[in-house]
Design an enzyme around this catalytic site. Sequence first.
Site, PDB file in Angstrom:
ATOM      1  CE  LYS A  52      -4.273  -1.509   2.263  1.00  0.00           C
ATOM      2  NZ  LYS A  52      -5.252  -1.106   3.290  1.00  0.00           N
TER       3      LYS A  52
ATOM      4  CG  ASP B  16      -8.337   1.297   3.764  1.00  0.00           C
ATOM      5  OD1 ASP B  16      -9.083   0.471   3.201  1.00  0.00           O
ATOM      6  OD2 ASP B  16      -7.098   1.161   3.818  1.00  0.00           O
TER       7      ASP B  16
END
Length: 290
Positions: free
Chosen positions: A79, A116
């Site tokens: 990520k 997220d």
Amino acid sequence: MMVPVGSADGLSGKSKVAGVMGWPVDHSLSPRLHGYWLQRYGIDGAYVPLAVAPTRVEQAIRGLSALGFAGANVTVPHKVAVLEFMDEVSSEAMRIGAVNTIMVRDDGSLYGTNTDGFGFMESIRAGSTWRPGMDAAVVLGAGGAARAVVAALVDVGVSEIRLANRSREKAEALAAHLGDPVQVVEWRDRSAALAKTGLLVNTTVLGMVHQPPLEIVLDDLPVNAVVVDIVYRPLVTPILQAAVDKGCQTVEGLGMLLHQARPAFNAWFGVDPEVTAELRGRIIDSLDEA
Ligand code: ATR
């Protein structure tokens, strides 16, 4: 008849393709999740697991547009690494310092974002009566997940976020990055920090299967507070159970996983998909198999 997971019922030569890059990637629930929606909405598309070794991240990213992918999700451990290969990065991804969703634009350039925080906020909106107000929030943990959660709470206007992490310096760094509303509290003071709060979020790995329990006493937590655990294995963690026993509303970690996928699916396949009880049930079944 069994329909293959991760694809619509019958692909054409025009199918849109997306996937999830991780290492390892075999435990990812994203292929099941996107595969379910592709089938449900009858979309000519596929979503596949992409096992990308850490040494090959750049090659894999460059390959996305070469292969005509609509985009990809990015999961552990890539990520942060993928950030530098994006042509443009959203403000959310910049603040979190990590990308979980890549969109390949028509000209082949790459746009990286992070959903997220959106997933976290939507799961609370859908699963509880909590709304941003005057009450303080307590967040446990200062890792990657905490960055998304705390940034989202700052963005919706929570005026005081008490952040407790075992390694205090990581909490200090996050507070310095995200600004005034974030106040660091000592890890050992986490139970006392619950007084007069409206929201408690666990972003640590504590309470997950094969991890130590999260030790915290909920006595000072107001009964109208909402408790969220981003851990979803098990679905009902000990802290969520303790919160239920106390009479608090709770939000399971699975909700964040399901909701964070919506903006990506919409960008790639053109439908804002619904998080339903049936989808939740399917994903829980695959949790049992994984
Ligand atoms: P993620 O990206 O999922 O947030 P991470 O970055 O590895 O994962 O963060 C894990 C979090 O769990 C951290 O806040 C970590 O605390 P440290 O920063 O002190 O490492 C927390 N954590 C892990 N094991 C822990 C333990 N035994 N006790 C307390 N906190 C723990």
